[in-house]
Design a protein around this motif. Structure first.
Motif, mmCIF file in Angstrom:
data_model
loop_
_atom_site.group_PDB
_atom_site.id
_atom_site.type_symbol
_atom_site.label_atom_id
_atom_site.label_comp_id
_atom_site.label_asym_id
_atom_site.label_seq_id
_atom_site.Cartn_x
_atom_site.Cartn_y
_atom_site.Cartn_z
ATOM 1 N N ARG A 67 0.947 -1.349 0.288
ATOM 2 C CA ARG A 67 0.030 0.033 -0.040
ATOM 3 C C ARG A 67 0.923 1.374 -0.057
ATOM 4 O O ARG A 67 0.821 2.130 -0.799
ATOM 5 C CB ARG A 67 -0.906 0.145 1.157
ATOM 6 C CG ARG A 67 -1.848 1.177 1.173
ATOM 7 C CD ARG A 67 -2.772 0.937 0.149
ATOM 8 N NE ARG A 67 -3.490 2.182 -0.108
ATOM 9 C CZ ARG A 67 -3.895 2.559 -1.469
ATOM 10 N NH1 ARG A 67 -4.072 1.631 -2.296
ATOM 11 N NH2 ARG A 67 -4.124 4.024 -1.668
ATOM 12 N N THR A 71 0.706 3.995 -2.833
ATOM 13 C CA THR A 71 0.473 5.231 -2.522
ATOM 14 C C THR A 71 1.735 6.284 -3.082
ATOM 15 O O THR A 71 1.376 7.401 -3.635
ATOM 16 C CB THR A 71 0.624 5.668 -0.893
ATOM 17 O OG1 THR A 71 -0.534 4.748 -0.623
ATOM 18 C CG2 THR A 71 0.134 7.011 -0.794
ATOM 19 N N LYS A 75 0.971 9.281 -5.882
ATOM 20 C CA LYS A 75 1.380 10.826 -5.580
ATOM 21 C C LYS A 75 2.296 11.384 -6.629
ATOM 22 O O LYS A 75 2.298 12.326 -7.260
ATOM 23 C CB LYS A 75 2.135 10.796 -4.167
ATOM 24 C CG LYS A 75 1.428 10.635 -3.152
ATOM 25 C CD LYS A 75 1.905 10.957 -1.859
ATOM 26 C CE LYS A 75 1.106 10.794 -0.563
ATOM 27 N NZ LYS A 75 2.045 10.601 0.562
#
Length: 131
Positions: A67, A71, A75
């Motif tokens: 995760r 992420t 981004k």
């Protein structure tokens, strides 16, 4: 003398139908290049984002989970304005204690002309983390 004029009479250059064929082929391949080229440029951007993330990602500092990796990638995609690649296009597999394999697979469809579309499939994978 007559041999030169006979040869010159046969060599008249490009005919009208040949010229039209060359222009049509140039337009066809130019259209494909203009439509498909940006897809490849976008893929190269995504590929460089993934490779930069793989070089700079430290599992002990950044979380070390799938995760956290996803992420980080999302981004970076947002910062670079990449909208066609989503987090669901990535597959992240744990290959070791602190080692992951990030796999990107996606397809893009672009309309060429009339009822003809081009579908381009992109795939890339990198290793993230250290042993």
């Amino acid at each position: 003398m007559s041999m030169t004029t006979g040869l010159a009479a046969r060599q008249r250059g490009l005919g009208f139908s040949s010229l039209i064929t060359i222009i049509a082929l140039a337009a066809f391949f130019g259209t494909i290049l203009l439509k498909v080229g940006p897809l490849y440029m976008s893929f190269w951007t995504v590929r460089s984002i993934i490779e930069d993330m793989a070089e700079s990602y430290d599992p002990s500092k950044d979380g070390g989970s799938t995760r956290a990796i996803l992420t980080s990638i999302e981004k970076r995609l947002d910062v670079n304005g990449v909208e066609h690649v989503k987090g669901s296009d990535f597959e992240i597999e744990r290959t070791g204690e602190r080692r992951f394999k990030v796999i990107l697979n996606y397809e893009q469809r672009v309309h060429l002309f009339f009822n003809i579309d081009a579908v381009v499939a992109f795939s890339h994978q990198v290793e993230v983390g250290s042993e």
